[in-house]
Motif scaffolding. Sequence first.
Motif, PDB file in Angstrom:
ATOM      1  N   ARG A  67       0.874  -1.055  -0.056  1.00 53.82           N
ATOM      2  CA  ARG A  67       0.175   0.137  -0.063  1.00 53.82           C
ATOM      3  C   ARG A  67       0.967   1.321  -0.101  1.00 53.82           C
ATOM      4  NH1 ARG A  67      -3.034  -1.147   4.733  1.00 53.82           N
ATOM      5  NH2 ARG A  67      -3.679  -2.966   3.442  1.00 53.82           N
ATOM      6  N   VAL A  68       1.710   1.294   0.634  1.00 55.56           N
ATOM      7  CA  VAL A  68       2.740   2.359   0.733  1.00 55.56           C
ATOM      8  C   VAL A  68       3.496   2.443  -0.437  1.00 55.56           C
ATOM      9  CG1 VAL A  68       5.078   3.271   2.021  1.00 55.56           C
ATOM     10  CG2 VAL A  68       3.213   2.464   3.321  1.00 55.56           C
ATOM     11  N   ILE A  72       3.239   5.834  -3.086  1.00 53.30           N
ATOM     12  CA  ILE A  72       4.428   6.632  -3.815  1.00 53.30           C
ATOM     13  C   ILE A  72       4.350   6.558  -5.252  1.00 53.30           C
ATOM     14  CG2 ILE A  72       6.944   6.583  -3.843  1.00 53.30           C
ATOM     15  CD1 ILE A  72       6.974   5.566  -1.074  1.00 53.30           C
ATOM     16  N   MET A  75       2.191   9.123  -6.877  1.00 53.88           N
ATOM     17  CA  MET A  75       2.957  10.399  -6.874  1.00 53.88           C
ATOM     18  C   MET A  75       3.823  10.510  -7.921  1.00 53.88           C
ATOM     19  SD  MET A  75       3.554  10.541  -2.684  1.00 53.88           S
ATOM     20  CE  MET A  75       2.739   9.662  -1.705  1.00 53.88           C
ATOM     21  N   LEU A  92      -3.323  12.212   1.955  1.00 53.19           N
ATOM     22  CA  LEU A  92      -2.414  11.255   2.789  1.00 53.19           C
ATOM     23  C   LEU A  92      -1.833  11.748   4.072  1.00 53.19           C
ATOM     24  CD1 LEU A  92      -2.073   8.161   2.185  1.00 53.19           C
ATOM     25  CD2 LEU A  92       0.168   8.717   1.364  1.00 53.19           C
ATOM     26  N   LYS A  95      -4.603  12.465   6.639  1.00 55.42           N
ATOM     27  CA  LYS A  95      -4.883  11.322   7.342  1.00 55.42           C
ATOM     28  C   LYS A  95      -3.591  10.900   8.595  1.00 55.42           C
ATOM     29  CE  LYS A  95      -6.699   6.974   7.270  1.00 55.42           C
ATOM     30  NZ  LYS A  95      -7.491   5.799   6.135  1.00 55.42           N
ATOM     31  N   HIS A  96      -2.465  10.952   8.274  1.00 51.96           N
ATOM     32  CA  HIS A  96      -1.311  10.629   9.069  1.00 51.96           C
ATOM     33  C   HIS A  96      -1.316  11.631  10.129  1.00 51.96           C
ATOM     34  CE1 HIS A  96      -0.221   7.919   5.922  1.00 51.96           C
ATOM     35  NE2 HIS A  96       0.601   7.249   6.495  1.00 51.96           N
ATOM     36  N   LEU A 100      -3.946   9.243  12.256  1.00 53.17           N
ATOM     37  CA  LEU A 100      -3.066   8.438  12.581  1.00 53.17           C
ATOM     38  C   LEU A 100      -2.158   9.133  13.702  1.00 53.17           C
ATOM     39  CD1 LEU A 100      -2.382   6.909   9.392  1.00 53.17           C
ATOM     40  CD2 LEU A 100      -3.538   5.872  11.048  1.00 53.17           C
ATOM     41  N   ILE A 102       0.796  10.366  13.456  1.00 53.22           N
ATOM     42  CA  ILE A 102       2.376   9.803  13.241  1.00 53.22           C
ATOM     43  C   ILE A 102       3.181  11.038  13.575  1.00 53.22           C
ATOM     44  CG2 ILE A 102       3.877   9.038  11.502  1.00 53.22           C
ATOM     45  CD1 ILE A 102       1.429   7.273  12.358  1.00 53.22           C
ATOM     46  N   ASN A 106       9.126  10.428  11.515  1.00 51.98           N
ATOM     47  CA  ASN A 106       9.274   9.145  10.944  1.00 51.98           C
ATOM     48  C   ASN A 106       9.025   9.050   9.645  1.00 51.98           C
ATOM     49  OD1 ASN A 106       9.103   7.583  13.395  1.00 51.98           O
ATOM     50  ND2 ASN A 106       7.214   8.239  13.801  1.00 51.98           N
ATOM     51  N   CYS A 111      11.637   7.558   4.593  1.00 55.13           N
ATOM     52  CA  CYS A 111      12.190   7.818   3.296  1.00 55.13           C
ATOM     53  C   CYS A 111      13.800   7.440   3.135  1.00 55.13           C
ATOM     54  CB  CYS A 111      11.916   9.486   3.053  1.00 55.13           C
ATOM     55  SG  CYS A 111      10.221   9.675   2.409  1.00 55.13           S
TER      56      CYS A 111
HETATM   57  C1  HEM Z   1      -1.632   4.090   6.514  1.00 53.82           C
HETATM   58  C2  HEM Z   1       1.305   5.628   3.035  1.00 53.82           C
HETATM   59  C3  HEM Z   1       4.607   6.920   6.266  1.00 53.82           C
HETATM   60  C4  HEM Z   1       1.775   4.818   9.692  1.00 53.82           C
HETATM   61  C5  HEM Z   1      -1.013   4.445   5.364  1.00 53.82           C
HETATM   62  C6  HEM Z   1      -1.846   3.982   4.005  1.00 53.82           C
HETATM   63  C7  HEM Z   1      -0.958   4.563   3.141  1.00 53.82           C
HETATM   64  C8  HEM Z   1       0.225   5.042   3.663  1.00 53.82           C
HETATM   65  C9  HEM Z   1      -1.298   4.644   1.715  1.00 53.82           C
HETATM   66  C10 HEM Z   1      -3.151   3.518   3.853  1.00 53.82           C
HETATM   67  C11 HEM Z   1      -4.271   4.808   3.990  1.00 53.82           C
HETATM   68  C12 HEM Z   1      -5.462   4.643   4.083  1.00 53.82           C
HETATM   69  O1  HEM Z   1      -5.848   3.372   4.076  1.00 53.82           O
HETATM   70  O2  HEM Z   1      -6.248   5.442   3.747  1.00 53.82           O
HETATM   71  C13 HEM Z   1       2.235   6.229   3.683  1.00 53.82           C
HETATM   72  C14 HEM Z   1       3.679   6.980   2.944  1.00 53.82           C
HETATM   73  C15 HEM Z   1       4.347   7.166   3.879  1.00 53.82           C
HETATM   74  C16 HEM Z   1       4.048   6.650   5.193  1.00 53.82           C
HETATM   75  C17 HEM Z   1       3.548   7.128   1.344  1.00 53.82           C
HETATM   76  C18 HEM Z   1       5.731   7.925   3.669  1.00 53.82           C
HETATM   77  C19 HEM Z   1       6.570   7.841   2.675  1.00 53.82           C
HETATM   78  C20 HEM Z   1       4.326   6.330   7.461  1.00 53.82           C
HETATM   79  C21 HEM Z   1       5.125   6.349   8.732  1.00 53.82           C
HETATM   80  C22 HEM Z   1       4.240   5.711   9.505  1.00 53.82           C
HETATM   81  C23 HEM Z   1       2.903   5.395   9.060  1.00 53.82           C
HETATM   82  C24 HEM Z   1       6.296   6.989   8.763  1.00 53.82           C
HETATM   83  C25 HEM Z   1       4.634   5.650  11.250  1.00 53.82           C
HETATM   84  C26 HEM Z   1       5.878   5.111  11.552  1.00 53.82           C
HETATM   85  C27 HEM Z   1       0.707   4.595   8.977  1.00 53.82           C
HETATM   86  C28 HEM Z   1      -0.257   3.716   9.972  1.00 53.82           C
HETATM   87  C29 HEM Z   1      -1.465   3.495   8.827  1.00 53.82           C
HETATM   88  C30 HEM Z   1      -0.853   4.064   7.617  1.00 53.82           C
HETATM   89  C31 HEM Z   1      -0.385   3.248  11.284  1.00 53.82           C
HETATM   90  C32 HEM Z   1      -2.641   2.740   9.096  1.00 53.82           C
HETATM   91  C33 HEM Z   1      -2.316   1.328   8.943  1.00 53.82           C
HETATM   92  C34 HEM Z   1      -3.693   0.285   9.073  1.00 53.82           C
HETATM   93  O3  HEM Z   1      -4.167   0.375  10.148  1.00 53.82           O
HETATM   94  O4  HEM Z   1      -3.484  -0.592   8.230  1.00 53.82           O
HETATM   95  N1  HEM Z   1       0.126   4.858   5.017  1.00 53.82           N
HETATM   96  N2  HEM Z   1       2.773   6.142   4.927  1.00 53.82           N
HETATM   97  N3  HEM Z   1       2.969   5.793   7.820  1.00 53.82           N
HETATM   98  N4  HEM Z   1       0.328   4.546   7.765  1.00 53.82           N
HETATM   99 FE1  HEM Z   1       1.467   5.329   6.505  1.00 53.82          FE
END
Ligand code: HEM
Length: 146
Positions: A67-68, A72, A75, A92, A95-96, A100, A102, A106, A111
């Motif tokens: 998903r992450v 990217i 983008m 996005l 939401k974070h 969330l 965050i 982090n 990155c």
């Molecule tokens: C959820 C992308 C960095 C923690 C998500 C989602 C995406 C995403 C696409 C799903 C969003 C949704 O369901 O609507 C990214 C990208 C990042 C990034 C592109 C940086 C390049 C981080 C970091 C953390 C984090 C650094 C924590 C250390 C979370 C958490 C969720 C989440 C806890 C929810 C997960 C779940 O319950 O399934 N992120 N994220 N993210 N992200 Fe990130």
Amino acid sequence: SFSEAEVQSARGAWEKIYVDAEDNGTAVLIRMFTEHPDTKSYFTHFKGMDSAEEMKQSDQVRGHGKRVFTAINDMVQHLDNTEAFLGILNPLGQKHATQLKIDPKNFRIICDIILQLMEEKFGGDCKTSFEKVTNEICTHLTNIYK
Ligand code: HEM
């Protein structure tokens, strides 16, 4: 914004790692979770987070890695269109930040791990070509908190 040459070389670099999106996205997460264990605190609902071996088998970690990387990738398809790029990044980031909660430090951590993996697997040019993209992502994500 990105010049045409920067767009092309960033896309070329990203394609190399995105070919194996799930494996490489998972590898990035595992490295984040093991080298920065406090990041696991956001994923308490994930099971099997006690060791890298467990994480590698986890459908939750694998799904999230994919998903992450997919986000990217979206983008990266819009580096030549700032409005579209931010249209993906801003929601996005919201939401974070708000849901969330965050800690924005982090974003730099994850990155830097992506860049590190690019360098290890594909060499320094690959990393250099993608640095501006990760800088843009981190800058915009962090600005959302201000
Ligand atoms: C959820 C992308 C960095 C923690 C998500 C989602 C995406 C995403 C696409 C799903 C969003 C949704 O369901 O609507 C990214 C990208 C990042 C990034 C592109 C940086 C390049 C981080 C970091 C953390 C984090 C650094 C924590 C250390 C979370 C958490 C969720 C989440 C806890 C929810 C997960 C779940 O319950 O399934 N992120 N994220 N993210 N992200 Fe990130």
